[in-house]
Write a protein that holds these residues in place. Sequence first.
Motif, PDB file in Angstrom:
ATOM      1  N   GLU A 179       0.835  -1.216   0.000  1.00  0.00           N
ATOM      2  CA  GLU A 179       0.000   0.000   0.000  1.00  0.00           C
ATOM      3  C   GLU A 179       0.862   1.256   0.000  1.00  0.00           C
ATOM      4  OE1 GLU A 179      -2.412  -0.744   3.440  1.00  0.00           O
ATOM      5  OE2 GLU A 179      -3.796  -2.057   2.334  1.00  0.00           O
ATOM      6  N   ASN A 180       1.956   1.228   0.775  1.00  0.00           N
ATOM      7  CA  ASN A 180       2.863   2.378   0.801  1.00  0.00           C
ATOM      8  C   ASN A 180       3.539   2.591  -0.549  1.00  0.00           C
ATOM      9  OD1 ASN A 180       2.279   2.894   3.490  1.00  0.00           O
ATOM     10  ND2 ASN A 180       4.062   1.784   4.273  1.00  0.00           N
ATOM     11  N   ILE A 181       3.938   1.490  -1.208  1.00  0.00           N
ATOM     12  CA  ILE A 181       4.554   1.596  -2.532  1.00  0.00           C
ATOM     13  C   ILE A 181       3.573   2.219  -3.512  1.00  0.00           C
ATOM     14  CG2 ILE A 181       5.303   0.216  -4.526  1.00  0.00           C
ATOM     15  CD1 ILE A 181       6.752  -1.631  -2.477  1.00  0.00           C
ATOM     16  N   ILE A 182       2.340   1.757  -3.498  1.00  0.00           N
ATOM     17  CA  ILE A 182       1.335   2.306  -4.421  1.00  0.00           C
ATOM     18  C   ILE A 182       1.152   3.801  -4.174  1.00  0.00           C
ATOM     19  CG2 ILE A 182      -1.123   2.289  -5.023  1.00  0.00           C
ATOM     20  CD1 ILE A 182      -1.007  -0.810  -4.468  1.00  0.00           C
ATOM     21  N   ALA A 183       0.995   4.195  -2.910  1.00  0.00           N
ATOM     22  CA  ALA A 183       0.752   5.611  -2.593  1.00  0.00           C
ATOM     23  C   ALA A 183       1.960   6.482  -2.934  1.00  0.00           C
ATOM     24  CB  ALA A 183       0.393   5.755  -1.117  1.00  0.00           C
ATOM     25  N   SER A 184       3.147   6.074  -2.471  1.00  0.00           N
ATOM     26  CA  SER A 184       4.324   6.929  -2.656  1.00  0.00           C
ATOM     27  C   SER A 184       4.758   6.991  -4.117  1.00  0.00           C
ATOM     28  CB  SER A 184       5.481   6.447  -1.771  1.00  0.00           C
ATOM     29  OG  SER A 184       5.907   5.153  -2.161  1.00  0.00           O
ATOM     30  N   GLN A 185       4.710   5.843  -4.796  1.00  0.00           N
ATOM     31  CA  GLN A 185       5.203   5.855  -6.171  1.00  0.00           C
ATOM     32  C   GLN A 185       4.186   6.457  -7.135  1.00  0.00           C
ATOM     33  OE1 GLN A 185       7.512   2.492  -7.449  1.00  0.00           O
ATOM     34  NE2 GLN A 185       8.466   2.264  -5.456  1.00  0.00           N
ATOM     35  N   THR A 186       2.897   6.386  -6.816  1.00  0.00           N
ATOM     36  CA  THR A 186       1.900   7.105  -7.619  1.00  0.00           C
ATOM     37  C   THR A 186       2.141   8.607  -7.507  1.00  0.00           C
ATOM     38  OG1 THR A 186       0.257   5.348  -7.383  1.00  0.00           O
ATOM     39  CG2 THR A 186      -0.570   7.533  -7.941  1.00  0.00           C
ATOM     40  N   ALA A 187       2.401   9.074  -6.288  1.00  0.00           N
ATOM     41  CA  ALA A 187       2.688  10.501  -6.083  1.00  0.00           C
ATOM     42  C   ALA A 187       3.968  10.899  -6.815  1.00  0.00           C
ATOM     43  CB  ALA A 187       2.804  10.801  -4.595  1.00  0.00           C
ATOM     44  N   GLU A 188       4.990  10.037  -6.760  1.00  0.00           N
ATOM     45  CA  GLU A 188       6.246  10.355  -7.446  1.00  0.00           C
ATOM     46  C   GLU A 188       6.062  10.367  -8.959  1.00  0.00           C
ATOM     47  OE1 GLU A 188       9.126   7.598  -5.852  1.00  0.00           O
ATOM     48  OE2 GLU A 188       9.452   8.833  -4.069  1.00  0.00           O
ATOM     49  N   ILE A 189       5.218   9.485  -9.490  1.00  0.00           N
ATOM     50  CA  ILE A 189       4.945   9.497 -10.937  1.00  0.00           C
ATOM     51  C   ILE A 189       4.317  10.833 -11.325  1.00  0.00           C
ATOM     52  CG2 ILE A 189       3.438   8.539 -12.734  1.00  0.00           C
ATOM     53  CD1 ILE A 189       3.994   5.744 -11.482  1.00  0.00           C
ATOM     54  N   GLU A 190       3.347  11.293 -10.548  1.00  0.00           N
ATOM     55  CA  GLU A 190       2.710  12.595 -10.841  1.00  0.00           C
ATOM     56  C   GLU A 190       3.747  13.718 -10.799  1.00  0.00           C
ATOM     57  OE1 GLU A 190      -0.591  13.129  -8.181  1.00  0.00           O
ATOM     58  OE2 GLU A 190      -1.562  11.278  -8.854  1.00  0.00           O
ATOM     59  N   LEU A 191       4.632  13.685  -9.784  1.00  0.00           N
ATOM     60  CA  LEU A 191       5.684  14.687  -9.676  1.00  0.00           C
ATOM     61  C   LEU A 191       6.624  14.628 -10.883  1.00  0.00           C
ATOM     62  CD1 LEU A 191       7.294  16.835  -8.084  1.00  0.00           C
ATOM     63  CD2 LEU A 191       8.450  14.949  -6.908  1.00  0.00           C
ATOM     64  N   MET A 192       7.033  13.418 -11.254  1.00  0.00           N
ATOM     65  CA  MET A 192       7.962  13.277 -12.386  1.00  0.00           C
ATOM     66  C   MET A 192       7.324  13.733 -13.691  1.00  0.00           C
ATOM     67  SD  MET A 192      10.152   9.812 -11.518  1.00  0.00           S
ATOM     68  CE  MET A 192       8.796   8.731 -11.072  1.00  0.00           C
TER      69      MET A 192
END
Length: 195
Positions: A176-189
């Motif tokens: 769940e943490n991977i999904i949340a953090s990496q989704t946010a990082e994808i949006e940032l990137m």
Amino acid sequence: MKKSFRTRALAAGALALISMVGLAACSTTTEPPESSGANMADVMFVQMMIPHHEGAIEMSDILLAKSGVDPEVVELAEQIKAAQGPEIEQMKQWLDDWGMPAMSDSMDGMDHGGMGGMDGMAGMTEEDMQALEDASGPEAGDLFLEQMIVHHQGAIEMAEDVLDDGEHPAVRELAENIIASQTAEIELMRSMLDS
């Protein structure tokens, strides 16, 4: 260094292929102990996510060794390393606790020839890594962002799969943490690439 990444990438790809088509003959036949609260979906996720995270750290290291890269991209690479390094250590500890082999241990003796396009399971092909190594300055930053978006999307898919089939509470929490953090990082990137 390149050889070790390719070996990890091929091992991760081979294990993913095995799990997708159900060829248990090439995977470990030992189940985690019932007392662990983990099932084989949890084990497979952890075994595949370790080299996947190692790939992200290797990509970050390549970028961080360069000059002339946008400071925001440098900061993101540092954040990725800081987040994923401890997660690798936690996952390795889980495998130890469960008496389960790491990817490199469970894949010993398998023929990795002919895996070709499966390199992408760890996020990057050898050609992708070489392109990142060869790039400089802003071009390297953009290439890192493009490649890390794809890499993160792979991690999110793996995390979603273990949420469907896994049972271990801490593994599910990590997913769940991977999904949340990496989704946010994808949006940032994506926003960095657009600006």
